[in-house]
Design an enzyme around this catalytic site. Structure first.
Site, PDB file in Angstrom:
ATOM      1  N   LYS A 138      -0.071   8.567   6.129  1.00 38.73           N
ATOM      2  CA  LYS A 138       0.144   7.113   6.174  1.00 38.73           C
ATOM      3  C   LYS A 138       1.631   6.832   6.045  1.00 38.73           C
ATOM      4  CE  LYS A 138      -1.007   4.181   2.695  1.00 38.73           C
ATOM      5  NZ  LYS A 138       0.318   3.610   2.381  1.00 38.73           N
ATOM      6  N   ASP A 172      -0.078  10.086   1.785  1.00 43.68           N
ATOM      7  CA  ASP A 172       0.947   9.050   1.937  1.00 43.68           C
ATOM      8  C   ASP A 172       2.312   9.699   2.077  1.00 43.68           C
ATOM      9  OD1 ASP A 172       1.372   6.344   2.125  1.00 43.68           O
ATOM     10  OD2 ASP A 172       0.969   5.910   0.006  1.00 43.68           O
ATOM     11  N   GLU A 208      -1.630  -5.020   3.808  1.00 41.65           N
ATOM     12  CA  GLU A 208      -1.568  -5.264   2.360  1.00 41.65           C
ATOM     13  C   GLU A 208      -1.010  -6.652   2.083  1.00 41.65           C
ATOM     14  OE1 GLU A 208       0.158  -2.163  -0.054  1.00 41.65           O
ATOM     15  OE2 GLU A 208       0.125  -3.425  -1.857  1.00 41.65           O
ATOM     16  N   GLU A 266       4.567   3.609   5.818  1.00 39.33           N
ATOM     17  CA  GLU A 266       4.820   2.176   5.633  1.00 39.33           C
ATOM     18  C   GLU A 266       5.783   1.660   6.698  1.00 39.33           C
ATOM     19  OE1 GLU A 266       5.948   0.853   1.692  1.00 39.33           O
ATOM     20  OE2 GLU A 266       4.297   1.966   0.767  1.00 39.33           O
ATOM     21  N   ASP A 308       0.982   6.857  -2.653  1.00 42.80           N
ATOM     22  CA  ASP A 308       2.154   7.022  -3.518  1.00 42.80           C
ATOM     23  C   ASP A 308       2.083   6.043  -4.693  1.00 42.80           C
ATOM     24  OD1 ASP A 308       2.803   4.686  -2.207  1.00 42.80           O
ATOM     25  OD2 ASP A 308       4.760   5.368  -1.475  1.00 42.80           O
ATOM     26  N   SER A 309       0.992   5.261  -4.770  1.00 42.22           N
ATOM     27  CA  SER A 309       0.704   4.495  -5.986  1.00 42.22           C
ATOM     28  C   SER A 309       0.559   5.436  -7.179  1.00 42.22           C
ATOM     29  CB  SER A 309      -0.584   3.679  -5.809  1.00 42.22           C
ATOM     30  OG  SER A 309      -1.633   4.486  -5.297  1.00 42.22           O
TER      31      SER A 309
HETATM   32  O1  KIV Z   1      -0.169   4.005  -2.342  1.00 38.10           O
HETATM   33  C1  KIV Z   1      -1.252   3.415  -2.204  1.00 38.10           C
HETATM   34  O2  KIV Z   1      -2.181   3.548  -3.007  1.00 38.10           O
HETATM   35  C2  KIV Z   1      -1.397   2.541  -1.061  1.00 38.10           C
HETATM   36  C3  KIV Z   1      -2.572   1.628  -1.027  1.00 38.10           C
HETATM   37  C4  KIV Z   1      -2.370   0.533  -1.988  1.00 38.10           C
HETATM   38  C5  KIV Z   1      -2.858   1.133   0.339  1.00 38.10           C
HETATM   39  O3  KIV Z   1      -0.583   2.551  -0.188  1.00 38.10           O
END
Ligand code: KIV
Length: 263
Positions: free
Chosen positions: A116, A88, A180, A118, A49-50
């Site tokens: 993934k 994510d 992280e 968090e 989600d970056s």
């Molecule tokens: O969203 C993302 O790119 C991430 C990584 C920084 C691990 O969660």
């Protein structure tokens, strides 16, 4: 094209047991995914989600919608030539176990090999794993909820919480955990205590694997860069120089010349 394989947890546990280091990078589009999948030994692609910052121009991941994650996951899964794709789960997409299951199922249908999440959300992780959806955990700095973007787990109490959360994620059935921005010593302790691999970002060299944001490590991101980001290339200047040449040549009339024309 055949769909990407669902993550086989045992394979990643075995990799760790065999001392094989794991490499993961983010990708969000077809062009970069195609290039990444030609790299020998890159193990996984994370549709992080970056993308809220990298692609959408926000200054937070909190603005990223489920629809955006589905859109980019589908593109990456289609372009990745079989490399496992981790989708994510965006902010507020896993507030309850029911919502999490619905949204994770959509990411898997879009082509993800795993999702993934968090934080330590036992009811969510257990529900997804029971339903056959592999989960990668994410501890330490949690951009979706962080109040400050500093190194996490520096004092004993915070370090103990992250350590306990990692053990719990493993017990809940996660197949790997991203760490992280935590001190190297804490990442080392967690890595030593887990059977599942740890994947570090700003967590030092003792993790079982590493992940970086692709645009950061390629040197495409400008402005502030955290200490842990190594720029393996300087593509920002390469892009600016190429586009400057194009613009100058069009304006001067030196592009396109005859070889670039049809007759
Ligand atoms: O969203 C993302 O790119 C991430 C990584 C920084 C691990 O969660």
């Amino acid at each position: 094209m055949a769909p990407n394989e669902v993550i086989d947890k045992q394979k990643w546990i075995d990799k760790k047991a065999d001392g094989k280091r794991i490499t993961m990078l983010t990708a969000y589009d077809a062009a970069f995914t195609s290039l990444l999948s030609q790299v020998d030994g890159l193990d996984m692609i994370l549709v992080g989600d970056s993308l809220g910052m990298v692609i959408q121009g926000h200054d937070t991941t909190r603005a990223v919608s489920m629809d955006a994650m589905l859109y980019h996951t589908e593109i990456v899964a289609r372009s990745g030539r079989g490399i496992p794709v981790i989708g994510d789960m965006p902010y507020h997409s896993f507030d309850t176990a029911d919502e999490a299951l619905m949204n994770a199922t959509r990411l898997m249908e879009a082509g993800a090999s795993a999702v993934k999440i968090e934080g330590n959300k036992p009811e969510v992780v257990i529900r997804l794993v029971e339903d056959g959806i592999p989960v990668m955990g994410h501890l330490g700095l949690l951009p979706q909820t962080a109040e400050n973007f500093k190194v996490q787990g520096k004092d004993n109490e915070a370090a103990d919480t992250i350590f306990k959360d990692a053990l719990e994620l493993e017990a809940q059935g996660a197949f790997a955990v991203v760490l992280e921005c935590v001190p190297r010593s804490l990442a080392q302790k967690i890595t030593g205590a887990l059977k599942i691999p740890s994947i570090g970002i700003g967590a030092g060299p003792d993790c079982d694997g590493q992940v970086l944001v692709l645009h950061d490590m390629l040197g495409l991101t400008q402005g502030y860069s955290p200490k842990f980001v190594k720029r393996f290339a300087q593509l920002d200047s390469a892009v600016i120089e190429a586009v400057q040449s194009y613009s100058d040549e069009v304006k001067s009339g030196s592009f396109p010349t005859d070889p670039y024309s049809y007759h």
